[in-house]
Design a protein around this motif. Sequence first.
Motif, PDB file in Angstrom:
ATOM      1  N   TYR A 102       0.863  -1.190   0.000  1.00  0.00           N
ATOM      2  CA  TYR A 102       0.000   0.000   0.000  1.00  0.00           C
ATOM      3  C   TYR A 102       0.892   1.230   0.000  1.00  0.00           C
ATOM      4  N   ILE A 103       0.689   2.110  -0.982  1.00  0.00           N
ATOM      5  CA  ILE A 103       1.438   3.369  -1.006  1.00  0.00           C
ATOM      6  C   ILE A 103       0.460   4.510  -0.742  1.00  0.00           C
ATOM      7  N   PRO A 104       0.591   5.160   0.419  1.00  0.00           N
ATOM      8  CA  PRO A 104      -0.342   6.238   0.778  1.00  0.00           C
ATOM      9  C   PRO A 104      -0.188   7.454  -0.131  1.00  0.00           C
ATOM     10  N   SER A 105      -1.222   8.274  -0.173  1.00  0.00           N
ATOM     11  CA  SER A 105      -1.184   9.528  -0.928  1.00  0.00           C
ATOM     12  C   SER A 105      -0.082  10.423  -0.401  1.00  0.00           C
ATOM     13  N   THR A 106       0.483  11.218  -1.318  1.00  0.00           N
ATOM     14  CA  THR A 106       1.516  12.179  -0.921  1.00  0.00           C
ATOM     15  C   THR A 106       0.891  13.410  -0.259  1.00  0.00           C
ATOM     16  N   ARG A 107      -0.425  13.558  -0.363  1.00  0.00           N
ATOM     17  CA  ARG A 107      -1.075  14.719   0.257  1.00  0.00           C
ATOM     18  C   ARG A 107      -1.450  14.404   1.694  1.00  0.00           C
ATOM     19  N   ARG A 112      -4.078  11.539   2.976  1.00  0.00           N
ATOM     20  CA  ARG A 112      -3.511  10.365   3.662  1.00  0.00           C
ATOM     21  C   ARG A 112      -4.096  10.223   5.065  1.00  0.00           C
ATOM     22  N   GLU A 113      -4.232  11.368   5.737  1.00  0.00           N
ATOM     23  CA  GLU A 113      -4.762  11.333   7.107  1.00  0.00           C
ATOM     24  C   GLU A 113      -6.233  10.916   7.134  1.00  0.00           C
ATOM     25  N   GLN A 114      -6.985  11.349   6.131  1.00  0.00           N
ATOM     26  CA  GLN A 114      -8.390  10.925   6.098  1.00  0.00           C
ATOM     27  C   GLN A 114      -8.484   9.412   5.884  1.00  0.00           C
ATOM     28  N   VAL A 115      -7.662   8.888   4.982  1.00  0.00           N
ATOM     29  CA  VAL A 115      -7.672   7.442   4.731  1.00  0.00           C
ATOM     30  C   VAL A 115      -7.295   6.686   6.005  1.00  0.00           C
ATOM     31  N   GLU A 116      -6.281   7.162   6.718  1.00  0.00           N
ATOM     32  CA  GLU A 116      -5.844   6.489   7.948  1.00  0.00           C
ATOM     33  C   GLU A 116      -6.955   6.454   8.989  1.00  0.00           C
ATOM     34  N   LEU A 117      -7.636   7.590   9.144  1.00  0.00           N
ATOM     35  CA  LEU A 117      -8.702   7.694  10.141  1.00  0.00           C
ATOM     36  C   LEU A 117      -9.898   6.813   9.745  1.00  0.00           C
ATOM     37  N   ARG A 169      -3.611   1.565  -3.942  1.00  0.00           N
ATOM     38  CA  ARG A 169      -3.858   2.995  -3.760  1.00  0.00           C
ATOM     39  C   ARG A 169      -5.230   3.181  -3.134  1.00  0.00           C
ATOM     40  N   LYS A 170      -5.346   4.163  -2.258  1.00  0.00           N
ATOM     41  CA  LYS A 170      -6.624   4.433  -1.592  1.00  0.00           C
ATOM     42  C   LYS A 170      -6.978   5.894  -1.760  1.00  0.00           C
ATOM     43  N   THR A 171      -8.156   6.138  -2.311  1.00  0.00           N
ATOM     44  CA  THR A 171      -8.568   7.500  -2.644  1.00  0.00           C
ATOM     45  C   THR A 171      -9.927   7.820  -2.037  1.00  0.00           C
ATOM     46  N   PRO A 172      -9.979   8.814  -1.160  1.00  0.00           N
ATOM     47  CA  PRO A 172     -11.287   9.264  -0.682  1.00  0.00           C
ATOM     48  C   PRO A 172     -11.991  10.060  -1.781  1.00  0.00           C
ATOM     49  N   LEU A 173     -13.266   9.789  -1.974  1.00  0.00           N
ATOM     50  CA  LEU A 173     -14.089  10.544  -2.935  1.00  0.00           C
ATOM     51  C   LEU A 173     -15.430  10.820  -2.281  1.00  0.00           C
ATOM     52  N   MET A 174     -16.156  11.798  -2.800  1.00  0.00           N
ATOM     53  CA  MET A 174     -17.486  12.068  -2.267  1.00  0.00           C
ATOM     54  C   MET A 174     -18.390  10.873  -2.555  1.00  0.00           C
TER      55      MET A 174
END
Length: 144
Positions: free
Chosen positions: A4-9, A13-18, A51-56
């Motif tokens: 898993y490679i987290p977002s550079t932003r 990244r913090e939202q995905v972790e939470l 990759r993990k991406t938060p979206l609406m």
Amino acid sequence: MAEYIPSTRDWVREQVELYEGSGGTDGTTLRDTGLPVIIVTNRGNQTGAVRKTPLMRVKDGNNYVLVGSQGGAPKNPVWVYNLRADNDVEVRDETNVYTMRVREVQDDAERTRLWDIAVEAFPPYAEYQNRTTRKIPVFVAEPA
Ligand code: F42
């Protein structure tokens, strides 16, 4: 299992972790808007990494509509190219996790219908489209 490679932003990244770290009970909305977010998990088209991406969260029945708005930036987000290359995804919607397949919406009438649903769920999408000359990519995630 691929790496898993987290977002550079940081904020992403913090939202995905939470969100993932809580099993989908915490960090499930966009900042202070209170509007719900999903997490899309897929493979990177070059690294093959997870990759993990938060979206609406935009729902159309059991399907999810994925909008590549990136705030109206001039370029498509990288995840758009990842989904074009590999359409297998996992969608986490709070505590539910679904194995899904995505397709990019090409048909104009279908895109218009889904775009209206997206703007209703998250009104700033309309403003993001006005901010950029690119046509914002829209995908549908359907149960695999
Ligand atoms: N973005 C949207 O486009 N739409 C939304 O509705 C949305 C909602 C949202 C809600 C909450 C939140 O926290 C973020 C939200 N975002 C939304 C932002 C979204 O999560 C993404 O951060 C944003 O769309 C940018 O996506 P991106 O894929 O361009 O991600 C960047 C920041 C990133 O991390 N890029 C990686 C990097 O290292 O720069 C690349 C990751 C990658 O996939 N690499 C590929 C690979 O193989 O691994 C290869 C790259 C290539 O060259 O093809």
